[in-house]
Scaffold this active site. Sequence first.
Site, mmCIF file in Angstrom:
data_model
loop_
_atom_site.group_PDB
_atom_site.id
_atom_site.type_symbol
_atom_site.label_atom_id
_atom_site.label_comp_id
_atom_site.label_asym_id
_atom_site.label_seq_id
_atom_site.Cartn_x
_atom_site.Cartn_y
_atom_site.Cartn_z
ATOM 1 N N ASP A 204 57.706 26.750 -5.210
ATOM 2 C CA ASP A 204 58.428 27.974 -4.862
ATOM 3 C C ASP A 204 59.102 27.758 -3.512
ATOM 4 O O ASP A 204 59.026 26.665 -2.943
ATOM 5 C CB ASP A 204 57.464 29.179 -4.819
ATOM 6 C CG ASP A 204 56.480 29.113 -3.651
ATOM 7 O OD1 ASP A 204 56.478 28.112 -2.905
ATOM 8 O OD2 ASP A 204 55.725 30.078 -3.484
ATOM 9 N N ASP A 206 59.172 29.644 0.265
ATOM 10 C CA ASP A 206 58.484 30.679 1.053
ATOM 11 C C ASP A 206 59.304 31.035 2.294
ATOM 12 O O ASP A 206 59.688 30.145 3.056
ATOM 13 C CB ASP A 206 57.113 30.150 1.503
ATOM 14 C CG ASP A 206 56.256 29.683 0.337
ATOM 15 O OD1 ASP A 206 55.700 30.543 -0.366
ATOM 16 O OD2 ASP A 206 56.157 28.456 0.123
ATOM 17 N N ASP A 276 58.800 33.519 -2.354
ATOM 18 C CA ASP A 276 57.862 34.410 -1.673
ATOM 19 C C ASP A 276 58.517 34.902 -0.401
ATOM 20 O O ASP A 276 58.901 34.113 0.454
ATOM 21 C CB ASP A 276 56.570 33.667 -1.305
ATOM 22 C CG ASP A 276 55.592 33.567 -2.467
ATOM 23 O OD1 ASP A 276 55.791 34.266 -3.482
ATOM 24 O OD2 ASP A 276 54.619 32.806 -2.350
HETATM 25 N N1 CTP Z 1 49.452 32.083 0.825
HETATM 26 C C1 CTP Z 1 48.770 33.209 1.194
HETATM 27 N N2 CTP Z 1 48.471 34.176 0.275
HETATM 28 C C2 CTP Z 1 48.839 34.024 -1.005
HETATM 29 C C3 CTP Z 1 49.539 32.875 -1.417
HETATM 30 C C4 CTP Z 1 49.839 31.921 -0.455
HETATM 31 O O1 CTP Z 1 48.446 33.359 2.363
HETATM 32 N N3 CTP Z 1 48.520 34.962 -1.888
HETATM 33 C C5 CTP Z 1 49.754 31.065 1.824
HETATM 34 C C6 CTP Z 1 48.958 29.814 1.536
HETATM 35 O O2 CTP Z 1 47.752 29.828 2.227
HETATM 36 C C7 CTP Z 1 49.851 28.731 2.029
HETATM 37 C C8 CTP Z 1 51.254 29.338 2.037
HETATM 38 O O3 CTP Z 1 51.102 30.712 1.754
HETATM 39 O O4 CTP Z 1 49.498 28.450 3.344
HETATM 40 C C9 CTP Z 1 52.159 28.684 1.036
HETATM 41 O O5 CTP Z 1 51.596 28.809 -0.258
HETATM 42 P P1 CTP Z 1 52.228 28.163 -1.538
HETATM 43 O O6 CTP Z 1 53.663 28.518 -1.645
HETATM 44 O O7 CTP Z 1 51.349 28.539 -2.673
HETATM 45 O O8 CTP Z 1 51.997 26.611 -1.288
HETATM 46 P P2 CTP Z 1 52.911 25.495 -0.629
HETATM 47 O O9 CTP Z 1 52.051 24.809 0.342
HETATM 48 O O10 CTP Z 1 54.198 26.053 -0.150
HETATM 49 O O11 CTP Z 1 53.117 24.516 -1.833
HETATM 50 P P3 CTP Z 1 54.370 24.455 -2.847
HETATM 51 O O12 CTP Z 1 55.297 23.459 -2.210
HETATM 52 O O13 CTP Z 1 53.830 23.959 -4.137
HETATM 53 O O14 CTP Z 1 54.949 25.816 -2.954
HETATM 54 MN MN MN Z 2 55.399 27.248 -1.410
HETATM 55 MN MN MN Z 3 54.353 30.586 -1.991
#
Ligand code: CTP
Ligand code: MN
Ligand code: MN
Length: 352
Positions: A204, A206, A276
Amino acid sequence: LMNDSEVTPFSVPGYACQRRCTLENHNAVLTDALSLLAENAELSDEDGRGVAFRRAAAVLKALPSAVTNMSQLTGLPCLGGHSLRVIKDILENGTSSEVESTKESERFKALKVLTGIFGVGSKTADRWIREGIHNLQQLRDSGQTLNRAQQAGLEHYDDIKQPVSLAEAEAIRGIVGRAVASVSPEAQIVLTGGFRRGKLTGHDVDFLITHPEEGSEVGLMPKLVSWLESRVSCHLQNVLLICDVIFLLMFALFCRFSLCCFIDKQTRRWRAVRVDLVVSPISQFAFALLGWTGSKLFERELRRWAGHEKGMSLSSHALYDNKQGRYIRASSEEEIFAHLGLEFIPPNERNA
Ligand code: CTP
Ligand code: MN
Ligand code: MN
Ligand code: MN
């Protein structure tokens, strides 16, 4: 007598937030195996086991070279009996029978497919599996009631499974940035998550949004979402001509978890991407930035360190000193690490 370098044990600190871990991983075969077992445990609602495997994988990710001999692991933290058995199996046989059989199990495959649908968690997937639903076609045929998120998730399943590239993330940043500037000119937007840690792909994108004046961030999220939605429907006919990439739909879910679709002008293809969006008041910005940069395990370990070693509670909103009974302010990530008695670890070394 000389020590054989192969049996010099590695040494790493006990908490992932005390370690520098870049994306360079010398033990990917081992960490992939442990991560798969972690994923299986999490999907089966066994979070304790999941964390144990995640911690073990994180220790191996932090090692400066490949493990070739079990004796190198002597004294390392977080490596429980189960993880050690898996590692031993792989070092001796090239694969772990437990990992292979998990990967092939019908239940794991079904859980992966069903929870791969945006808006579907392990509990829902488990209920569906007990009702005989193991794949997307069976779900479509079942007549199960899906909420709005799940309907969108099912519709855009293939797109959402496909990793988001850094180029796509930057294009989306440009669009969200313009939208933010239109609804609130002084607001700031930062790319967080994996891309901030230097990853080149993600599941995703963020974003963290804030405003330099405390309180001015209130109401920003609904304005942003309706700006994007209205803008898009007005210009539907012209979008292909105006922008390289443009949002077409944006569903605001639970205030911050969203799914957006855009058209890539070059390929002229639709592409759905998970986005996000988080809005934070400036007084909490450093905590939100630290909390949303990840990795998930790094964050978990920071909170564990804060609680167990410092008697403090850390969240993406604040740091609270349990003994003194007061909140501790911070305006940068560096200050938060300092309050926690930790050496500062930059985002690209938080890939635990
Ligand atoms: N996070 C959070 N609460 C959630 C989902 C995510 O606080 N309900 C935080 C996670 O702890 C993380 C950050 O948001 O530190 C990013 O989460 P995520 O997008 O799921 O992971 P990424 O590390 O960005 O991995 P990816 O590249 O696969 O998106
Ligand atoms: Mn992410
Ligand atoms: Mn995320
Ligand atoms: Mn919260």
